[in-house]
Write a protein that holds these residues in place. Structure first.
Motif, PDB file in Angstrom:
ATOM      1  N   SER A 133      -0.926  34.028   7.463  1.00  0.00           N
ATOM      2  CA  SER A 133       0.071  33.821   8.518  1.00  0.00           C
ATOM      3  C   SER A 133      -0.602  33.422   9.830  1.00  0.00           C
ATOM      4  CB  SER A 133       0.904  35.090   8.716  1.00  0.00           C
ATOM      5  OG  SER A 133       1.593  35.431   7.537  1.00  0.00           O
ATOM      6  N   SER A 163       5.529  23.201   6.248  1.00  0.00           N
ATOM      7  CA  SER A 163       4.668  23.720   5.194  1.00  0.00           C
ATOM      8  C   SER A 163       3.350  22.965   5.272  1.00  0.00           C
ATOM      9  CB  SER A 163       5.318  23.505   3.817  1.00  0.00           C
ATOM     10  OG  SER A 163       4.445  23.924   2.794  1.00  0.00           O
ATOM     11  N   ALA A 183       2.309  27.071  -5.036  1.00  0.00           N
ATOM     12  CA  ALA A 183       2.623  27.642  -3.727  1.00  0.00           C
ATOM     13  C   ALA A 183       3.079  26.558  -2.761  1.00  0.00           C
ATOM     14  CB  ALA A 183       1.409  28.378  -3.163  1.00  0.00           C
ATOM     15  N   ARG A 242       6.993  26.103  -2.438  1.00  0.00           N
ATOM     16  CA  ARG A 242       7.136  26.891  -1.209  1.00  0.00           C
ATOM     17  C   ARG A 242       7.288  28.387  -1.516  1.00  0.00           C
ATOM     18  NH1 ARG A 242       7.623  24.815   3.615  1.00  0.00           N
ATOM     19  NH2 ARG A 242       8.754  26.654   4.352  1.00  0.00           N
ATOM     20  N   GLN A 243       6.508  28.875  -2.478  1.00  0.00           N
ATOM     21  CA  GLN A 243       6.457  30.303  -2.751  1.00  0.00           C
ATOM     22  C   GLN A 243       5.331  30.918  -1.932  1.00  0.00           C
ATOM     23  OE1 GLN A 243       8.576  32.143  -4.653  1.00  0.00           O
ATOM     24  NE2 GLN A 243       9.766  30.256  -4.811  1.00  0.00           N
ATOM     25  N   PRO A 244       5.565  32.025  -1.224  1.00  0.00           N
ATOM     26  CA  PRO A 244       4.577  32.536  -0.268  1.00  0.00           C
ATOM     27  C   PRO A 244       3.315  33.095  -0.893  1.00  0.00           C
ATOM     28  CG  PRO A 244       6.461  34.016  -0.421  1.00  0.00           C
ATOM     29  CD  PRO A 244       6.828  32.797  -1.188  1.00  0.00           C
ATOM     30  N   PHE A 287      -1.859  31.738  -1.082  1.00  0.00           N
ATOM     31  CA  PHE A 287      -0.867  32.046  -0.046  1.00  0.00           C
ATOM     32  C   PHE A 287      -0.418  30.748   0.618  1.00  0.00           C
ATOM     33  CE2 PHE A 287      -3.729  35.630  -0.409  1.00  0.00           C
ATOM     34  CZ  PHE A 287      -2.863  36.716  -0.505  1.00  0.00           C
ATOM     35  N   LEU A 288       0.876  30.587   0.724  1.00  0.00           N
ATOM     36  CA  LEU A 288       1.414  29.414   1.397  1.00  0.00           C
ATOM     37  C   LEU A 288       1.124  29.498   2.886  1.00  0.00           C
ATOM     38  CD1 LEU A 288       3.188  26.842   1.025  1.00  0.00           C
ATOM     39  CD2 LEU A 288       5.156  28.269   1.651  1.00  0.00           C
ATOM     40  N   TRP A 342      -2.040  37.911   2.953  1.00  0.00           N
ATOM     41  CA  TRP A 342      -0.804  37.332   3.506  1.00  0.00           C
ATOM     42  C   TRP A 342      -0.844  37.351   5.033  1.00  0.00           C
ATOM     43  CZ3 TRP A 342       3.197  39.132   6.582  1.00  0.00           C
ATOM     44  CH2 TRP A 342       4.331  38.319   6.624  1.00  0.00           C
TER      45      TRP A 342
END
Length: 238
Positions: free
Chosen positions: A161, A134, A88, A92-94, A126-127, A157
């Protein structure tokens, strides 16, 4: 008695609002991260443990964890250079997820069995990111397989955030506070040099800068030494 979907999301929204206020009240970046993982175990249904890690120059750094088992999982990802949260951050995969750690996993064939040995049945990653940066990954673990359904993934998610924004804001605040403290110490040191040695403001700053360069010491540390001793650095001006 099971809750209706609307009730679940209403309860989650209230909890998320409480989390936002709580994170804002924390006094340090570390306190903020520690509270994020604690809130995750409360707000995400089925989440037994949580952690935050980041990857810098290929090295996994554990930033927060609810339990030692999370730290062990982070270490495994570091040693194997494999795992959903490692990916992740690195790619940079969410969102990443492993629904059942009991089953062979093609992508993370070495990591999944190791995590199963730690007593985990499923996990999500979760990124943590903002538009400009990042920051790391939020990892959620369950001791049961197939725990994190679509609702849990969506909630994770959303939580991630909010956590990323809080993390970024706390870090920015810490950086600004550090910059202000540095500026104050440099100004105080310059004042000492100007008052004790009759130097101009420009010359006093040159003395600090040259001492920093000659001794390969940060400007703030040179300023701190002057504030403590009142002595001018031994580097002569050219």
């Amino acid at each position: 008695m099971s809750q209706e979907p609307g009730e679940v999301w209403e309860q989650f929204a209230v909890g998320l609002a409480d989390m936002a206020r709580d994170l804002l009240a924390q006094e340090s970046v570390q306190d903020t991260l520690d509270r994020v993982v604690e809130h995750a175990t409360v707000l995400i249904r089925g989440c037994d443990e949580a952690g935050i890690l980041t990857v810098r120059r290929g090295e996994v750094l554990a930033l927060a964890a609810t339990d030692d088992v999370v730290r062990l999982a982070d270490r495994i990802q570091q040693d194997l250079r494999e795992g959903p949260c490692f990916d992740a951050v690195a790619d940079r995969q969410p969102v990443y997820a492993i629904e059942d750690l009991r089953q062979p996993h093609e992508r993370w064939s070495r990591f999944a069995p190791q995590l199963r040995k730690l007593g985990m049945g499923s996990m999500m990653g979760f990124l943590l990111f903002t538009e400009d940066d990042s920051l790391g990954a939020l990892n959620l673990y369950s001791r049961r397989s197939y725990t994190f359904d679509e609702t849990a993934q969506r909630a994770g998610w959303i939580l991630a955030s909010h956590a990323a924004v809080a993390f970024s804001a706390a870090r920015t605040h810490a950086q600004l506070s550090h910059a202000l403290e540095t500026r104050h110490e440099i100004g105080e040191a310059m004042g000492i040099l100007m008052g004790r040695y009759g130097l101009s403001e420009e010359t006093a700053f040159k003395v600090l800068k040259k001492a920093s360069q000659d001794h390969n010491i940060k400007l703030r540390e040179i300023a701190r030494q002057i504030c403590e001793t009142g002595d001018k650095p031994d580097s002569p001006l050219e």
